[in-house]
Design an enzyme around this catalytic site. Structure first.
Site, PDB file in Angstrom:
ATOM      1  N   ARG A  55     -12.103  29.478  40.311  1.00 49.16           N
ATOM      2  CA  ARG A  55     -12.447  28.369  40.816  1.00 49.16           C
ATOM      3  C   ARG A  55     -12.036  27.073  40.294  1.00 49.16           C
ATOM      4  NH1 ARG A  55     -14.940  26.721  36.846  1.00 49.16           N
ATOM      5  NH2 ARG A  55     -15.344  24.904  38.038  1.00 49.16           N
ATOM      6  N   GLY A  56     -12.599  26.081  40.875  1.00 50.39           N
ATOM      7  CA  GLY A  56     -12.147  24.606  40.432  1.00 50.39           C
ATOM      8  C   GLY A  56     -11.229  24.271  40.920  1.00 50.39           C
ATOM      9  N   ALA A  57     -10.938  23.009  41.328  1.00 50.61           N
ATOM     10  CA  ALA A  57      -9.842  22.530  42.388  1.00 50.61           C
ATOM     11  C   ALA A  57      -8.325  22.940  41.762  1.00 50.61           C
ATOM     12  CB  ALA A  57      -9.849  21.177  42.892  1.00 50.61           C
ATOM     13  N   ARG A  98     -11.975  28.904  50.947  1.00 46.47           N
ATOM     14  CA  ARG A  98     -12.655  27.798  50.489  1.00 46.47           C
ATOM     15  C   ARG A  98     -11.957  26.608  51.192  1.00 46.47           C
ATOM     16  NH1 ARG A  98     -14.825  27.553  44.807  1.00 46.47           N
ATOM     17  NH2 ARG A  98     -16.685  26.587  45.684  1.00 46.47           N
ATOM     18  N   GLN A 205     -22.070  26.229  36.984  1.00 45.56           N
ATOM     19  CA  GLN A 205     -20.822  26.087  36.334  1.00 45.56           C
ATOM     20  C   GLN A 205     -20.983  25.431  34.926  1.00 45.56           C
ATOM     21  OE1 GLN A 205     -21.427  26.103  39.573  1.00 45.56           O
ATOM     22  NE2 GLN A 205     -19.726  26.484  40.703  1.00 45.56           N
ATOM     23  N   ASP A 246     -12.884  17.830  44.068  1.00 38.43           N
ATOM     24  CA  ASP A 246     -12.276  18.640  44.785  1.00 38.43           C
ATOM     25  C   ASP A 246     -11.153  17.934  45.997  1.00 38.43           C
ATOM     26  OD1 ASP A 246     -14.648  20.117  43.557  1.00 38.43           O
ATOM     27  OD2 ASP A 246     -13.327  21.615  44.721  1.00 38.43           O
ATOM     28  N   LYS A 257     -18.482  18.642  43.295  1.00 42.53           N
ATOM     29  CA  LYS A 257     -19.634  19.675  43.440  1.00 42.53           C
ATOM     30  C   LYS A 257     -21.047  19.075  43.493  1.00 42.53           C
ATOM     31  CE  LYS A 257     -19.744  23.307  42.693  1.00 42.53           C
ATOM     32  NZ  LYS A 257     -19.628  24.296  43.794  1.00 42.53           N
TER      33      LYS A 257
HETATM   34  O1  MRU Z   1     -17.495  25.647  43.335  1.00 40.16           O
HETATM   35  P1  MRU Z   1     -16.421  25.129  42.177  1.00 40.16           P
HETATM   36  O2  MRU Z   1     -16.973  25.754  40.844  1.00 40.16           O
HETATM   37  O3  MRU Z   1     -15.012  25.664  42.483  1.00 40.16           O
HETATM   38  O4  MRU Z   1     -16.402  23.713  42.132  1.00 40.16           O
HETATM   39  C1  MRU Z   1     -15.676  23.133  41.108  1.00 40.16           C
HETATM   40  C2  MRU Z   1     -15.893  21.607  41.047  1.00 40.16           C
HETATM   41  O5  MRU Z   1     -16.354  21.043  41.946  1.00 40.16           O
HETATM   42  C3  MRU Z   1     -15.245  20.970  40.107  1.00 40.16           C
HETATM   43  O6  MRU Z   1     -16.035  19.954  39.393  1.00 40.16           O
HETATM   44  C4  MRU Z   1     -13.837  20.242  40.657  1.00 40.16           C
HETATM   45  O7  MRU Z   1     -13.424  21.488  41.280  1.00 40.16           O
HETATM   46  C5  MRU Z   1     -12.965  19.514  39.792  1.00 40.16           C
HETATM   47  S1  MRU Z   1     -12.097  20.898  38.769  1.00 40.16           S
HETATM   48  C6  MRU Z   1     -11.160  20.106  37.764  1.00 40.16           C
END
Ligand code: MRU
Length: 351
Positions: A55-57, A98, A205, A246, A257
């Site tokens: 996960r995470g962009a 996603r 998270q 994201d 998020k």
């Molecule tokens: O649902 P997730 O855990 O994939 O969401 C992640 C976030 O919202 C992060 O803050 C975002 O992707 C930035 S990651 C550097």
């Protein structure tokens, strides 16, 4: 790319390709257990992305590149039209996992350009080039984190107490992190007294992943419920906020998020800066404003409980938007690997 922070290294390497297998650290199991998924076919890859094992962009962007490689390597497509057809199916399936993180789509577009260029040169050549592109996406995001830290850290020379939301460290980026990388660099350079870690409902998270990363690096921190932010700031316990993103629209509106918007409103109300840190691969300049950004809605069970345990009444319904959009006017600056965009709402973003 050379930066001043080559010595900062992340707590772990959450994704790697080795001899035809994609290894993913299963983030659903953290911090209790370090479990590795070994992925050789597309279905378990898709499941890992949907269920937030990865996960995470920026990490989703890296994963999407390797996911295409997994899908293509595991197929028996040989002719040009079979290779193109297989890629189309793989791309559609990954794109359907996603919807919000721009990086995932940015990587799919990069992989598609490779297919356009090399599909006519046969299976071996195409697979070689696709894997090379996936590794290049990975390498670039690691570099981006270092450059973001380099551009961002000087803004925080007088900062001792930072609040952050969700997880933006190595587990979300593959490198030292975006917002997390800035925090790491600021602590390295100036010494932080405390990082307030929003727990980040519903999937925690912050409480599970950010706290784990900060702990591994010895950075002082306290976990708080998301709803604590206004109270903390009003009591003078926070100097500024920084989060990741994201997807960022051309006018600077930023999807991140769920809960990020609330934090930004609280910062504005009490007059403390609110920063975003993100690589340019997270920007989507085809979207004029945040209203055009697709927001992922996830299963209501994630709000009604955690993992297998459900605490809410069976008949109560829940809503689970995974992201919200912070209007650009609430954002003090966006820190990218190319530099700092001050007052992002003031004029359209161009690179
Ligand atoms: O649902 P997730 O855990 O994939 O969401 C992640 C976030 O919202 C992060 O803050 C975002 O992707 C930035 S990651 C550097």
């Amino acid at each position: 790319m050379k930066t001043g922070f080559q010595n900062l290294s992340p707590a772990i390497e959450p994704i790697r390709w080795d001899s035809g297998t994609l290894y993913l650290l299963d983030q659903r199991e953290l911090p209790q257990r370090e479990v590795w998924l070994e992925i050789r076919t597309l279905p378990p890859f898709l499941d890992a992305v949907k269920s937030l094992a990865v996960r995470g962009a920026p990490l989703l962007g890296i994963a999407a590149g390797y996911g295409v490689a997994v899908g293509m390597f595991s197929s028996d497509a040989k002719t040009e039209s079979e290779l193109r057809g297989t890629f189309k199916t793989v791309r559609e399936q990954i794109a359907g996992t996603r919807p919000t993180a721009r990086n995932l789509f940015d990587s799919l577009e990069r992989m598609e350009r490779v297919v356009e260029k090399f599909a006519s040169q046969g299976r071996e050549k195409l697979l070689y080039e696709l894997l090379g592109e996936a590794k290049e996406i990975h390498r670039a995001e690691v570099d981006n984190c270092l450059a973001i830290a380099e551009h961002g850290a000087p803004l925080f020379s007088n900062t001792k107490r930072i609040i952050t939301h969700c997880n933006t460290g190595v587990l979300a980026t593959g490198g030292i992190g975006t917002a997390f990388g800035v925090i790491h660099a600021v602590h390295f350079l100036f010494g932080l007294e405390n990082v307030w870690v929003d727990e980040t409902r519903p999937l925690l998270q912050g409480a599970r992943l950010t706290a784990w990363e900060l702990g591994k690096l010895g950075i002082p921190h306290r976990i708080v419920c998301d709803s604590t932010c206004a109270s903390l700031i009003s009591r003078g316990l926070v100097d500024c906020a920084i989060t990741g993103a994201d997807r960022i629209a051309a006018n600077g509106d930023t999807a991140n998020k769920i809960g990020t918007f609330t934090l930004a409103v609280a910062c504005k109300h009490f007059g403390i800066p609110f920063y975003i840190a993100a690589p340019t691969s997270t920007f989507d300049l085809t979207k004029k404003s945040g209203a055009e950004i697709p927001i992922e809605n996830r299963d209501e069970r994630e709000v009604k409980g955690f993992r297998d345990y459900i605490w809410a009444p069976e008949n109560s319904r829940a809503e689970n938007p995974a992201f919200d959009v912070t209007p650009a006017e609430l954002i003090t600056a966006i820190i990218t690997e190319k530099g700092v965009i001050e007052k992002p709402g003031a004029k359209p973003i161009v690179f």
